[in-house]
Design an enzyme around this catalytic site. Structure first.
Site, PDB file in Angstrom:
ATOM      1  N   HIS A 167       0.835  -1.214   0.000  1.00 42.06           N
ATOM      2  CA  HIS A 167       0.000   0.000   0.000  1.00 42.06           C
ATOM      3  C   HIS A 167       0.868   1.262   0.000  1.00 42.06           C
ATOM      4  CE1 HIS A 167      -4.030   1.919   1.090  1.00 42.06           C
ATOM      5  NE2 HIS A 167      -3.174   2.920   0.968  1.00 42.06           N
ATOM      6  N   ASP A 172      -6.164   2.862  -9.361  1.00 38.39           N
ATOM      7  CA  ASP A 172      -7.321   3.056  -8.483  1.00 38.39           C
ATOM      8  C   ASP A 172      -8.399   3.989  -9.018  1.00 38.39           C
ATOM      9  OD1 ASP A 172      -5.958   5.411  -7.803  1.00 38.39           O
ATOM     10  OD2 ASP A 172      -6.443   5.250  -5.670  1.00 38.39           O
ATOM     11  N   GLU A 217     -10.952   3.433   6.825  1.00 44.82           N
ATOM     12  CA  GLU A 217      -9.892   4.367   7.244  1.00 44.82           C
ATOM     13  C   GLU A 217     -10.554   5.564   7.926  1.00 44.82           C
ATOM     14  OE1 GLU A 217      -7.975   6.451   4.061  1.00 44.82           O
ATOM     15  OE2 GLU A 217      -6.258   7.068   5.278  1.00 44.82           O
ATOM     16  N   ARG A 225       4.853  15.809 -16.767  1.00 45.43           N
ATOM     17  CA  ARG A 225       4.466  16.179 -18.135  1.00 45.43           C
ATOM     18  C   ARG A 225       4.777  15.103 -19.176  1.00 45.43           C
ATOM     19  NH1 ARG A 225       2.455  19.706 -15.879  1.00 45.43           N
ATOM     20  NH2 ARG A 225       2.592  21.960 -16.115  1.00 45.43           N
ATOM     21  N   HIS A 258      -9.682   0.946  -0.763  1.00 46.76           N
ATOM     22  CA  HIS A 258      -9.497   1.569   0.548  1.00 46.76           C
ATOM     23  C   HIS A 258     -10.857   1.489   1.256  1.00 46.76           C
ATOM     24  CE1 HIS A 258      -5.984   3.424  -1.247  1.00 46.76           C
ATOM     25  NE2 HIS A 258      -5.728   4.185  -0.198  1.00 46.76           N
TER      26      HIS A 258
END
Ligand SMILES: [Zn+2]
Length: 353
Positions: A20, A143, A209, A75, A206
């Site tokens: 993670h 994600d 949390e 970039r 996730h």
């Protein structure tokens, strides 16, 4: 266990795996400054010392501001190559041999207007060079992002899922789910995670949390979570703790991140030791190392110094990083055997199996 210099040295040298960590949140201050200069991006700070001070955690909004500023300095493919390669160098310094690194494609595509031909080409070059120069292995977790605006969230989810599926045979192993958990329950993302899973990707959202057990239950029931990012607030529901222990669903614990973000007041209030004792598979991780002024050696030292865990327990937690990775079974077995051999060679005390 007494935290001696001998133990500290062992914990630095021992092999590790990290499951993670966010690449965009792992860019070192000096590198970010170099990227800002190269791309003529105007950052509010101009030196490494100022940058370190700016990075020091204040509150969640400040944290997001830095995360976005860091991302906006990128970039070209060379920039992405640089951050991936430098991450590999950091891994080597901490004896981290394997990492599953979270990356948020939609931010780069929608915020910077960069296609995966640019960012992913760079990431893969950096990953290959780090593997060659330092012997470290990296895989990617792409994600989905919990952004607040419905239509944009949908566009981001469509894009991320498509690109993760397209690149899954080039080192993308899982679909993640990040961003602000409050007000963004896991259930909404089920159609995209379903699609990614049907294509063969793993699910690692996730949850638990900044929101409690209901978020973890939601991630398990509707996203088929195979591991939980953080997951620590599962500790508030005994039934959920028993479920995670029984089904052997691992949690990716990032103690220092939790303290910085105010999930817990101090290490003494943190549930890691209780979750481990209840049989939940625990892994140890950094989340966004420079932003929380941490690294893997520091987090592993926390296990001994703050949580008072003994060496066999710490070794188990480190081995969990391999066991619960998304490597194919044979590679996992090979890496676990190598970790165990090194642990035995390095150990200051005999390790009882
Ligand atoms: Zn995270």
């Amino acid at each position: 266990m007494k935290f001696t210099s001998q133990i500290e040295t062992y914990l630095q040298r021992v092999p590790k795996a990290e499951l993670h960590v966010h690449l965009e949140g792992a860019i070192a201050p000096a590198t970010l400054l170099q990227l800002a200069e190269r791309n003529r991006v105007d950052l509010p700070v101009k030196s490494v010392a100022e940058m370190q001070d700016w990075f020091r955690y204040r509150d969640f909004d400040h944290f997001i501001e830095i995360f976005v500023a860091a991302t906006s300095c990128l970039r070209t493919a060379e920039d992405y190559e640089l951050i991936a390669y430098e991450f590999g160098a950091t891994m080597a310094r901490q004896n981290v041999r394997y990492a599953e690194i979270t990356f948020s494609p939609s931010t780069h595509y929608f915020l910077l207007g960069l296609s995966h031909e640019i960012y992913f080409t760079g990431l893969q070059r950096g990953r290959a060079r780090a593997q060659k120069d330092f012997g470290v292995e990296m895989r990617w977790v792409f994600d989905l992002v919990r952004v607040n605006e419905d239509e944009h969230r949908r566009r981001c989810a469509d894009y991320t899922t498509a690109v993760a599926i397209e690149l899954q045979h080039e080192g993308v192993v899982a679909i993640g789910l990040g961003g602000a958990e409050v007000g963004n329950p896991p259930e909404w993302f089920a159609p995209w995670v379903d699609k990614a899973r049907a294509a063969g990707l793993h699910s690692v959202p996730h949850a638990g949390e900044t929101v409690g057990p209901e978020s973890v239950w939601g991630a398990l029931r509707t996203l088929g979570a195979e591991r939980l990012g953080h997951g620590v607030r599962a500790s508030e529901d005994p039934e959920l703790v028993a479920y995670l222990a029984e089904k052997k669903i691992p949690i990716e614990v990032c103690p220092t991140s939790n303290i910085c973000l105010g999930v817990y007041q101090s290490y003494q209030h943190h549930p890691l030791p209780a979750l481990y004792a209840a049989g939940v598979p625990v892994t140890i991780n950094t989340d966004d190392p420079p932003l929380f002024n941490t690294n893997m050696n520091h987090e592993v030292a926390v296990l001994a110094r703050e949580f008072q865990l003994d060496l066999p327990t710490i070794n188990e937690i480190l081995l969990n990083g391999v066991r619960y990775s998304f490597l194919p079974p044979a590679e996992k077995q090979h890496l676990e055997t190598r970790f165990k051999q090194e642990m035995e060679q390095l150990s200051p005390i005999p390790i009882n199996e």
